[in-house]
Structures are given as structure tokens and as C-alpha cells.
Design an enzyme around this catalytic site. Sequence first.
Site, mmCIF file in Angstrom:
data_model
loop_
_atom_site.group_PDB
_atom_site.id
_atom_site.type_symbol
_atom_site.label_atom_id
_atom_site.label_comp_id
_atom_site.label_asym_id
_atom_site.label_seq_id
_atom_site.Cartn_x
_atom_site.Cartn_y
_atom_site.Cartn_z
ATOM 1 N N TYR A 103 0.709 -1.138 0.057
ATOM 2 C CA TYR A 103 -0.034 -0.092 0.008
ATOM 3 C C TYR A 103 0.791 1.100 -0.097
ATOM 4 O O TYR A 103 1.898 1.291 -0.711
ATOM 5 C CB TYR A 103 -1.168 0.042 1.200
ATOM 6 C CG TYR A 103 -2.106 0.788 1.055
ATOM 7 C CD1 TYR A 103 -3.068 0.452 -0.167
ATOM 8 C CD2 TYR A 103 -2.459 1.911 1.659
ATOM 9 C CE1 TYR A 103 -4.080 1.221 -0.633
ATOM 10 C CE2 TYR A 103 -3.641 2.815 1.207
ATOM 11 C CZ TYR A 103 -4.391 2.474 -0.023
ATOM 12 O OH TYR A 103 -5.357 3.254 -0.278
ATOM 13 N N ARG A 155 -9.073 10.280 -8.193
ATOM 14 C CA ARG A 155 -8.243 10.770 -7.197
ATOM 15 C C ARG A 155 -7.340 9.972 -6.449
ATOM 16 O O ARG A 155 -7.525 9.560 -5.369
ATOM 17 C CB ARG A 155 -8.939 12.075 -6.166
ATOM 18 C CG ARG A 155 -8.155 12.730 -5.354
ATOM 19 C CD ARG A 155 -9.104 13.333 -4.190
ATOM 20 N NE ARG A 155 -9.409 12.140 -3.173
ATOM 21 C CZ ARG A 155 -8.311 11.679 -2.452
ATOM 22 N NH1 ARG A 155 -7.221 12.133 -2.293
ATOM 23 N NH2 ARG A 155 -8.765 10.684 -1.545
ATOM 24 N N LYS A 173 -6.087 -2.176 -0.742
ATOM 25 C CA LYS A 173 -6.713 -2.128 0.438
ATOM 26 C C LYS A 173 -7.563 -3.461 0.971
ATOM 27 O O LYS A 173 -7.543 -3.642 2.159
ATOM 28 C CB LYS A 173 -7.976 -0.988 0.090
ATOM 29 C CG LYS A 173 -7.529 0.380 -0.239
ATOM 30 C CD LYS A 173 -7.821 0.967 1.512
ATOM 31 C CE LYS A 173 -7.506 2.417 1.538
ATOM 32 N NZ LYS A 173 -7.463 3.008 2.733
ATOM 33 N N GLU A 244 -13.423 4.448 -2.423
ATOM 34 C CA GLU A 244 -12.114 4.745 -2.243
ATOM 35 C C GLU A 244 -11.566 5.641 -3.347
ATOM 36 O O GLU A 244 -11.607 5.225 -4.699
ATOM 37 C CB GLU A 244 -11.264 3.447 -2.386
ATOM 38 C CG GLU A 244 -9.854 3.433 -2.167
ATOM 39 C CD GLU A 244 -9.707 4.074 -0.379
ATOM 40 O OE1 GLU A 244 -8.794 4.754 -0.181
ATOM 41 O OE2 GLU A 244 -10.600 3.502 0.299
ATOM 42 N N ASP A 245 -11.052 6.850 -3.199
ATOM 43 C CA ASP A 245 -10.122 7.675 -4.008
ATOM 44 C C ASP A 245 -11.193 8.304 -5.061
ATOM 45 O O ASP A 245 -10.620 8.159 -6.371
ATOM 46 C CB ASP A 245 -9.054 6.931 -4.558
ATOM 47 C CG ASP A 245 -7.897 6.805 -3.637
ATOM 48 O OD1 ASP A 245 -7.985 7.430 -2.316
ATOM 49 O OD2 ASP A 245 -6.660 6.360 -3.980
ATOM 50 N N ASP A 267 -13.808 5.664 2.720
ATOM 51 C CA ASP A 267 -12.667 5.774 3.670
ATOM 52 C C ASP A 267 -11.673 7.036 3.770
ATOM 53 O O ASP A 267 -11.344 7.203 4.755
ATOM 54 C CB ASP A 267 -11.641 4.452 3.372
ATOM 55 C CG ASP A 267 -10.438 4.385 4.335
ATOM 56 O OD1 ASP A 267 -10.436 4.408 5.400
ATOM 57 O OD2 ASP A 267 -9.263 4.232 3.900
ATOM 58 N N ASP A 268 -11.663 7.888 2.568
ATOM 59 C CA ASP A 268 -10.955 8.916 2.545
ATOM 60 C C ASP A 268 -11.702 9.914 3.379
ATOM 61 O O ASP A 268 -10.942 11.122 3.901
ATOM 62 C CB ASP A 268 -11.000 9.483 1.175
ATOM 63 C CG ASP A 268 -10.263 8.431 0.278
ATOM 64 O OD1 ASP A 268 -9.224 7.804 0.428
ATOM 65 O OD2 ASP A 268 -10.796 8.043 -0.792
ATOM 66 N N ASN A 407 -0.019 11.711 1.335
ATOM 67 C CA ASN A 407 0.567 10.604 1.018
ATOM 68 C C ASN A 407 0.467 10.475 -0.705
ATOM 69 O O ASN A 407 -0.710 11.116 -1.130
ATOM 70 C CB ASN A 407 0.374 9.090 1.557
ATOM 71 C CG ASN A 407 -0.999 8.690 1.513
ATOM 72 O OD1 ASN A 407 -1.589 8.768 0.509
ATOM 73 N ND2 ASN A 407 -1.621 8.523 2.494
#
Length: 546
Positions: A103, A155, A173, A244-245, A267-268, A407
Site C-alpha cells: 500500500y 483521485r 486495500k 475509495e479515491d 474511507d477517505d 501521501n
Amino acid sequence: MYEKTNPNGSTATSSGLALLRDPALNRGTGFSEAERDKYNLRGFLPPHIHTQEEQAERVLERLRLLTDPLEKYVALNALHDRNESLFFRVLCENIDEMQPLVYTPTVGLACQRFGHIFQRPRGLFIGANDRGRIAQLLRNWPYRAGIIVVTDGERILGLGDLGANGMGIPVGKLSLYTACAGVHPQLCLPVMLDVGCNNAAMLEDPFYVGLRQRRLVGAAYDELMEEFITAATEVFPGVMVQFEDFANHNAFRLLKKYRDRICTFNDDIQGTAAVALAGIFSALRINGGKLTEQKLLFLGAGEAATGIADLVVTAMMADGLTESAARQRCWAVDSRGLVVKSRTDLTEHKLPYAHDHAPVGDFLGAIKALQPTAIVGVAAVGGTFTQAVLEEMARINKQPIVFALSNPTSKAECTAEEAYRWTKGRALFACGSPFDPVKFEGNTFVPRQGNNSYIFPGVGLGAMVSRSRRISDEMFMVAAQTLAQLVTQADLGQGSLYPALPRIREVSAHIATAVAECAYKSGLAGKPKPDDVAADVRSQMFDPNY
């Protein structure tokens, strides 16, 4: 025929070469003499039988000879495709070393180079050209999914639009769901929702794996997403869907649209919020402060900043503040300066944190004007916690809280060494990317990542075990509280605001238990509460050992 019981109670069978080529069943040279006879493996394997421990040692020896993190990522992926149990044993027993490879930060580079390192498909690619047949595609998946991690690749970390190359994120993930919380790998389904890509470099790359078209927008995008959500819950009843993202303009509205309809979270937004809040709780154990007395200044005003601020507000309200008073203690700086009420360019998610204040154009100016006790970097702009910023935080606070959470490492607001050196060793520091221990004036500080892997695996496991119909804000609150409680005095003494990563399965089990208890208490659980919730959680955790 070799038989293995799946988590849904069905049985997988195979023999001969087919058995050796099935990563869910293959043990390689670990098959016993009797098994080699029984499953027609004679001749396909060298004669010496290796224990799984010996196989793991061989993998680690080869892996540690490699110097390039991307080469290590490719080698681990190849192991995952060859021998799933061995992959997860290596990952579980060496999580400190392996998590940065599977990850962040390595997964960011892997996504950028995804088409160039592609070896074997994992998960499902669902494209804009699959309208009307998404349920059929999902039925192609051979297992009963319990958790889907889905991205549209717009993203990816702090790297922007990588399109279908973003598949590395759901894959990574879900590897952590298994390694960190023991979610059975056959319950994990990575999904890339390929709606196109607006990154010209991706579209021009001859090895790009996705649709070579601009992104769907508006009604066409929403209709594809609705078909996917409807199909997923039809094909896999009770499945949990983790977003996610996704870019800000979709992330907030999709969460709002589906969170009260299906078992889902982003999650973000929510996972980041819980891990950040846990870090704040730990920091306050060191400096003796009260949560209701903190003033947070975010660098960035997107998904992560809003999610953290919302959860901090909830926690402050639980400690006695009104919602209005709690929001007044959370401020944000975006690319155009301090978020204030007088601005006319604010999107909906920024409005709750737009306060009455004169405009301030830069982050350092905002620190001087607001005198925050904590700064939280979530804008993915590297180096923005400058020496002047950190020195100012140290001037106005005895022990400033400094969270550089962006990150991969290239996007970190500052390094751990900079944080400690420029605050004269007084920063209470957490990071989004891994940094080595820092020696400063006779002290050794051990910074730890405020990594979502401390939160989302346990939340997902708790929701699955309790068969929760929804993921509530309260679940993330109890997850944050549980995580903070697991930080030891020895951790705090060396500046670590999170538990040591090798404890992650223990941490996830505790968080899953707290989340499941919350589901039972709130009436969201889909099954009766067992006599021992913690034992029920642990009984369902996957063990990768043969």
C-alpha cells in the site's frame, strides 16, 4: 480432488496442474507426500517438502535482495497470484516491512506504472461500455463477496486522475483487510469502475489498461453508479461497499446518497477522520490538553479535512460543546486562502467551516491570525509545512500537534525530521507516509503513520461479523476511541501516537468488537447478539497458515 471449504460454506475442489495454478488452493512445495499422491501432484513438484515457514523465509530472502520498491511490489503481486496463503503469511508476519510495499507509498507508483507492470487481472473491471450488464459481470465473480472496495480512479492518493490504473488501490486495500483484520480473501472483491480518464498522459500511454475516453459526467455517470450499486446488493446481499479515491465532487454526494440505503462508507472521508481523531486523543494524553480547548487548522478543505472536522465536532459535542461552538474550533485553508464566510467560491462541503474572519491568503498568515493548537495537512502538496510554519507553531504552543497526513511520501507536508528539528523536539507528530525514527538532542522519536489501515479493516470486520445494515458515524467514533486506548505509555513516551504496526491484528479485533457492539446496541445488526462478541469476531478471522 483437493477440497477446501469457502467462507460461505461451499467447497472448492481441484487436482493436478489446476490445483497448482489456483492461488486459493496452491501450497507449492508444501504439499505432503500423501497429498501429492491423492491430488495427482506427483512429478509436478520437486521432491523436498518445505514447511510454510521455510517457504516464507525463501520469499523474504529473494524479496530483500531487491532494492527497488516497485520491483518488490511486482514480486509480492506474483506471490499473491501463485500462493495466496503464503502471501498473507508473509504480509501478516512482516507487516512493518510489507505494508509500505503493498500500500502507501509504493502503491502510488504502482498505479502510475500499472499498465507497464500488469501481469494478471485481479478483481473486476467494470466499464462505461458495460451499461445494462453489470449484474452479469458481478455474477462472473466466483465467490460470495462480503466487502467491495470500489474506485473510479479520479483521485488516486495525492496523484490525481489515473483512471483504470487506480485498480491498484482496491487491490491493496483489500490485501490489508485480510492481513490486518483477518477478513477472508474470498470475501474481498476489488472493483474498478472505469468511466474514462481526463489525464492525457494516461490516455497516450500505449500500455494504459482502461477505456481511452474522457470521463463520464452528470446523468451518465450517476446512472452507471446506480446500476453498479443496485447490481452489487442484488448479486451479493448484505455486501459492504467501500468508496475509495473518488474526487471531491463525487465523494461527498455519493456518500450522502447511499449511506442510509446500503452498508457503505468512504474511507477517505470517514476512515481518515477516525484515525486522525485517535491521533489527537493520543496527543492530548501527552500534553494534558482537553479536546474542547483545541483549535484545528487544516491545510486542505476536501474529503479528508471535512471528514476529520466533522468527527472532531461530534467528539467535542460529546464532551459538552454545542455544534456551533465545536465548528468554530475547526478552520481550513484551501488553494485560495482561509475559508471564510465572505468568499463566494466555496463548494457545499466547505460551508460548515466558513467562519466570520477577514480574508487571509496563506497558511502561515492563518496560523498567526488564528493561533491553532494543531495543524493537519491533507492537501497533498509536498513541503508546505515549512520551517517558518513549524517554528511559528512551536512559538505559540508548548507541544504543537503536527499531522502531515498526505501521501505518498512526495506529497508529505513535511518529514518527521523537519517536524522535530524545527519545533526543537516538541511536536506531537503523525504522518501519512512512513518515516524512520529521528534522533534529536539526545532523544529518539518514533513517528508512526496515521494510516487508515488502523481503522478500516476493523470497521469492516465488525460490520461483517454483526451483518450490520449500515455503517454509522458512531461506529467511527468508537473505532477512534478504541484505537487511542490501545496506545501504550511506552508508545507515548517515544512520541508514537499509534500502536506498533505488528499489533495491527489485535488492534483490528478490538475495533471490530467495538463496532459490532455498536451495531447490536443501535439495532443495525442483522443477527442476534452472541454471548461473547469478541470471541465471535476472532472466530471469523482468517488464518493464513497451512
